[in-house]
Design a protein around this motif. Sequence first.
Motif, PDB file in Angstrom:
ATOM      1  N   ALA A 226       0.832  -1.197   0.000  1.00 14.80           N
ATOM      2  CA  ALA A 226       0.000   0.000   0.000  1.00 14.80           C
ATOM      3  C   ALA A 226       0.870   1.253   0.000  1.00 14.80           C
ATOM      4  CB  ALA A 226      -0.934  -0.003   1.204  1.00 14.80           C
ATOM      5  N   ASN A 227       2.210   1.088   0.145  1.00 11.86           N
ATOM      6  CA  ASN A 227       3.105   2.243   0.124  1.00 11.86           C
ATOM      7  C   ASN A 227       3.084   2.904  -1.248  1.00 11.86           C
ATOM      8  OD1 ASN A 227       3.759   1.269   2.557  1.00 11.86           O
ATOM      9  ND2 ASN A 227       5.947   1.025   2.165  1.00 11.86           N
ATOM     10  N   SER A 228       3.241   4.203  -1.267  1.00 10.64           N
ATOM     11  CA  SER A 228       3.354   4.892  -2.547  1.00 10.64           C
ATOM     12  C   SER A 228       4.796   5.339  -2.717  1.00 10.64           C
ATOM     13  CB  SER A 228       2.433   6.102  -2.570  1.00 10.64           C
ATOM     14  OG  SER A 228       2.888   7.040  -1.630  1.00 10.64           O
ATOM     15  N   ALA A 229       5.088   5.873  -3.889  1.00 13.36           N
ATOM     16  CA  ALA A 229       6.417   6.408  -4.136  1.00 13.36           C
ATOM     17  C   ALA A 229       6.731   7.520  -3.143  1.00 13.36           C
ATOM     18  CB  ALA A 229       6.511   6.930  -5.556  1.00 13.36           C
ATOM     19  N   ALA A 230       5.689   8.137  -2.610  1.00 16.85           N
ATOM     20  CA  ALA A 230       5.903   9.224  -1.652  1.00 16.85           C
ATOM     21  C   ALA A 230       6.570   8.724  -0.388  1.00 16.85           C
ATOM     22  CB  ALA A 230       4.570   9.886  -1.321  1.00 16.85           C
ATOM     23  N   ASP A 231       6.290   7.479   0.007  1.00 18.77           N
ATOM     24  CA  ASP A 231       6.861   6.962   1.244  1.00 18.77           C
ATOM     25  C   ASP A 231       8.312   6.549   1.060  1.00 18.77           C
ATOM     26  OD1 ASP A 231       4.485   7.189   2.749  1.00 18.77           O
ATOM     27  OD2 ASP A 231       3.714   5.429   1.700  1.00 18.77           O
ATOM     28  N   GLU A 232       8.593   5.918  -0.067  1.00 24.34           N
ATOM     29  CA  GLU A 232       9.934   5.391  -0.264  1.00 24.34           C
ATOM     30  C   GLU A 232      10.809   6.277  -1.139  1.00 24.34           C
ATOM     31  OE1 GLU A 232       9.242   1.487  -1.729  1.00 24.34           O
ATOM     32  OE2 GLU A 232       8.786   0.713   0.275  1.00 24.34           O
ATOM     33  N   GLY A 233      10.218   7.306  -1.714  1.00 24.33           N
ATOM     34  CA  GLY A 233      10.956   8.152  -2.629  1.00 24.33           C
ATOM     35  C   GLY A 233      10.865   7.595  -4.030  1.00 24.33           C
ATOM     36  N   LEU A 234      10.863   8.497  -4.993  1.00 24.81           N
ATOM     37  CA  LEU A 234      10.778   8.065  -6.391  1.00 24.81           C
ATOM     38  C   LEU A 234      12.036   7.286  -6.750  1.00 24.81           C
ATOM     39  CD1 LEU A 234       8.685   8.576  -8.601  1.00 24.81           C
ATOM     40  CD2 LEU A 234      10.030  10.546  -9.327  1.00 24.81           C
ATOM     41  N   HIS A 235      11.887   6.219  -7.504  1.00 25.83           N
ATOM     42  CA  HIS A 235      13.034   5.420  -7.912  1.00 25.83           C
ATOM     43  C   HIS A 235      13.866   6.224  -8.908  1.00 25.83           C
ATOM     44  CE1 HIS A 235      14.982   1.555  -8.034  1.00 25.83           C
ATOM     45  NE2 HIS A 235      15.140   1.711  -9.323  1.00 25.83           N
ATOM     46  N   PRO A 236      15.165   6.439  -8.619  1.00 25.64           N
ATOM     47  CA  PRO A 236      15.942   7.261  -9.551  1.00 25.64           C
ATOM     48  C   PRO A 236      16.255   6.504 -10.845  1.00 25.64           C
ATOM     49  CG  PRO A 236      17.366   6.414  -7.833  1.00 25.64           C
ATOM     50  CD  PRO A 236      15.974   5.969  -7.481  1.00 25.64           C
ATOM     51  N   PRO A 237      16.263   7.196 -11.969  1.00 28.26           N
ATOM     52  CA  PRO A 237      16.658   6.532 -13.225  1.00 28.26           C
ATOM     53  C   PRO A 237      18.152   6.218 -13.201  1.00 28.26           C
ATOM     54  CG  PRO A 237      16.440   8.873 -13.589  1.00 28.26           C
ATOM     55  CD  PRO A 237      15.994   8.630 -12.182  1.00 28.26           C
ATOM     56  N   HIS A 238      18.573   5.294 -14.031  1.00 30.34           N
ATOM     57  CA  HIS A 238      20.006   4.993 -14.102  1.00 30.34           C
ATOM     58  C   HIS A 238      20.689   5.935 -15.080  1.00 30.34           C
ATOM     59  CE1 HIS A 238      23.738   2.909 -13.864  1.00 30.34           C
ATOM     60  NE2 HIS A 238      23.779   2.816 -15.174  1.00 30.34           N
ATOM     61  N   TYR A 239      21.774   6.570 -14.622  1.00 32.15           N
ATOM     62  CA  TYR A 239      22.507   7.479 -15.489  1.00 32.15           C
ATOM     63  C   TYR A 239      23.796   6.822 -15.950  1.00 32.15           C
ATOM     64  CZ  TYR A 239      19.302  11.068 -13.961  1.00 32.15           C
ATOM     65  OH  TYR A 239      18.160  11.780 -13.723  1.00 32.15           O
ATOM     66  N   PRO A 240      24.231   7.134 -17.180  1.00 37.32           N
ATOM     67  CA  PRO A 240      25.462   6.521 -17.711  1.00 37.32           C
ATOM     68  C   PRO A 240      26.709   7.180 -17.143  1.00 37.32           C
ATOM     69  CG  PRO A 240      24.543   8.016 -19.329  1.00 37.32           C
ATOM     70  CD  PRO A 240      23.602   8.042 -18.155  1.00 37.32           C
ATOM     71  N   TRP A 241      27.078   6.841 -15.926  1.00 34.88           N
ATOM     72  CA  TRP A 241      28.255   7.443 -15.302  1.00 34.88           C
ATOM     73  C   TRP A 241      29.505   7.085 -16.080  1.00 34.88           C
ATOM     74  CZ3 TRP A 241      27.301  11.043 -11.925  1.00 34.88           C
ATOM     75  CH2 TRP A 241      26.063  11.032 -11.275  1.00 34.88           C
ATOM     76  N   SER A 242      30.439   8.028 -16.088  1.00 36.54           N
ATOM     77  CA  SER A 242      31.676   7.778 -16.833  1.00 36.54           C
ATOM     78  C   SER A 242      32.473   6.644 -16.202  1.00 36.54           C
ATOM     79  CB  SER A 242      32.518   9.049 -16.873  1.00 36.54           C
ATOM     80  OG  SER A 242      32.665   9.557 -15.568  1.00 36.54           O
ATOM     81  N   HIS A 243      32.124   6.264 -14.983  1.00 37.34           N
ATOM     82  CA  HIS A 243      32.877   5.194 -14.318  1.00 37.34           C
ATOM     83  C   HIS A 243      32.031   3.956 -14.084  1.00 37.34           C
ATOM     84  CE1 HIS A 243      31.018   7.697 -11.132  1.00 37.34           C
ATOM     85  NE2 HIS A 243      30.754   6.520 -10.602  1.00 37.34           N
ATOM     86  N   SER A 244      30.882   3.815 -14.759  1.00 39.93           N
ATOM     87  CA  SER A 244      30.026   2.698 -14.370  1.00 39.93           C
ATOM     88  C   SER A 244      30.356   1.380 -15.074  1.00 39.93           C
ATOM     89  CB  SER A 244      28.551   3.059 -14.545  1.00 39.93           C
ATOM     90  OG  SER A 244      28.310   3.497 -15.850  1.00 39.93           O
ATOM     91  N   GLY A 245      31.116   1.419 -16.170  1.00 44.97           N
ATOM     92  CA  GLY A 245      31.445   0.164 -16.862  1.00 44.97           C
ATOM     93  C   GLY A 245      32.465  -0.675 -16.110  1.00 44.97           C
ATOM     94  N   TRP A 246      32.594  -1.915 -16.521  1.00 45.17           N
ATOM     95  CA  TRP A 246      33.524  -2.848 -15.870  1.00 45.17           C
ATOM     96  C   TRP A 246      34.969  -2.355 -15.893  1.00 45.17           C
ATOM     97  CZ3 TRP A 246      32.590  -8.752 -16.615  1.00 45.17           C
ATOM     98  CH2 TRP A 246      31.315  -9.070 -16.162  1.00 45.17           C
ATOM     99  N   PHE A 247      35.346  -1.721 -17.001  1.00 45.83           N
ATOM    100  CA  PHE A 247      36.749  -1.323 -17.159  1.00 45.83           C
ATOM    101  C   PHE A 247      36.920   0.188 -17.000  1.00 45.83           C
ATOM    102  CE2 PHE A 247      36.302  -4.871 -20.406  1.00 45.83           C
ATOM    103  CZ  PHE A 247      36.602  -5.853 -19.484  1.00 45.83           C
ATOM    104  N   ASP A 248      35.862   0.898 -16.577  1.00 43.89           N
ATOM    105  CA  ASP A 248      35.919   2.358 -16.579  1.00 43.89           C
ATOM    106  C   ASP A 248      36.494   2.908 -15.285  1.00 43.89           C
ATOM    107  OD1 ASP A 248      34.876   2.532 -19.086  1.00 43.89           O
ATOM    108  OD2 ASP A 248      32.798   2.650 -18.403  1.00 43.89           O
ATOM    109  N   SER A 249      37.510   3.749 -15.432  1.00 46.51           N
ATOM    110  CA  SER A 249      38.043   4.447 -14.259  1.00 46.51           C
ATOM    111  C   SER A 249      37.192   5.691 -14.020  1.00 46.51           C
ATOM    112  CB  SER A 249      39.494   4.849 -14.505  1.00 46.51           C
ATOM    113  OG  SER A 249      39.531   5.944 -15.402  1.00 46.51           O
ATOM    114  N   PHE A 250      37.454   6.365 -12.907  1.00 45.42           N
ATOM    115  CA  PHE A 250      36.810   7.657 -12.700  1.00 45.42           C
ATOM    116  C   PHE A 250      37.303   8.633 -13.750  1.00 45.42           C
ATOM    117  CE2 PHE A 250      36.269   6.483  -8.076  1.00 45.42           C
ATOM    118  CZ  PHE A 250      34.882   6.505  -8.124  1.00 45.42           C
ATOM    119  N   ASP A 251      36.445   9.617 -14.045  1.00 45.75           N
ATOM    120  CA  ASP A 251      36.863  10.734 -14.876  1.00 45.75           C
ATOM    121  C   ASP A 251      37.455  11.770 -13.921  1.00 45.75           C
ATOM    122  OD1 ASP A 251      37.187  12.896 -16.432  1.00 45.75           O
ATOM    123  OD2 ASP A 251      35.144  12.953 -17.227  1.00 45.75           O
ATOM    124  N   HIS A 252      38.797  11.812 -13.866  1.00 45.72           N
ATOM    125  CA  HIS A 252      39.431  12.617 -12.823  1.00 45.72           C
ATOM    126  C   HIS A 252      39.267  14.114 -13.013  1.00 45.72           C
ATOM    127  CE1 HIS A 252      41.602   9.444 -10.424  1.00 45.72           C
ATOM    128  NE2 HIS A 252      41.040   8.769 -11.405  1.00 45.72           N
TER     129      HIS A 252
END
Lengths: 64, 337
Positions: free
Chosen positions: B88-114
Amino acid sequence: MGALANAFYNSVVKRNSVYVTSIFAGAFAFGVGFDTAITSFWDSWNKGKQWKDIRDKYVQDADS
Amino acid sequence: MLSRLPAGALRNVGAVVGPRFSCSTSNARLVSRARFASTSSGSSASSAFESFINSRATLASVTLFTAGSIAWYTSLYGTLPFIGEVHANSAADEGLHPPHYPWSHSGWFDSFDHASVRRGYQVYREVCAACHSLDRIAWRNLVGVSHTVDEAKAMAEEVEYEDGPDDQGEMFQRPGKLSDYMPPPYANEEAARAGNGGALPPDLSLIVKARHGGPDYIFSLLTGYRDPPAGFEIREGMNYNPYFPGNAISMARVLFDGLVEYADGTPATTSQMAKDVVTFLNWAAEPEHDERKKSGLKAVILFSALTAISLYVKRFKWSVIKSRKIIYNPPADKSTH
């Protein structure tokens, strides 16, 4: 095949001292080579993103 | 063990072991038997297995075990896995689910973008540091990541730290060193709460690891402020943010276009600053990130090679045993004696 195996046996495996030494040397050489290969892949995959790629913009004098 | 031998092999020991073996059929004894060592035989083993499977005791104990594990699991976790639930919970209780963003470091071989980490530090220092501490990061940690030694030293020296005691037992102020940690904005938790309408701005060192959705959530939170929908009651001093659980957060929107000026000329839009500061906070939470991925790559390659080699060696060594035949030629029957 047989000739090669014989040559390998006679030159490397026959004497234990040579055998053990070549295992250690081989492990060392492989370690260095593997590391170099992975690092060059890593650096080309992450080109422009790592600190060493942007460092030049911020160092003032040569000795730092 | 006995069941793996051909029946005829036991002919001579039959008298010792018992009457059961002496009644083996005479033709089986005469036929020479051949089989592969790896094949299993023996009807006595399979019938024992069958009677075990069919027994009431087995049924009862398996039932008990199943009921017990279900009871244990539900008492521990509340629900059963893989079974759908209706909330019965709504998104208001748990917060809206954030979309996934393509972070420069999210891949298996990706380092941080320093470069982004460096800009993110600037956003943290100029904006977030007014309210949020960053306890676990020292000036030295920035060296070789986002700043040079000289830059980090200069930034540390701008901050006064209390040190001591000296010869007279007095505490004294001194300029910061590389080994000092980031200075907190408030002296203690009470002061932090008092300055923020009772809400404590959490330390940001590990915030990316400490929130569901990690960087996606924090980016969404920073950029997600908007007017509350009609009918949403919001207390004075609280702000509406659909991504925050409960939707009312004490932190007001802090990022606005052009708030900071980036030295590398990147336009400081709200989303650019949010992306940079989240990349910086992600680095703060996982400073080992780049090295971890690189070592992980090496480990996966080495361990898969070693696994393949050991599987091959096992098959090679066992091939003789697996493919040999055991042939038994019984001696001519001398039953006349």
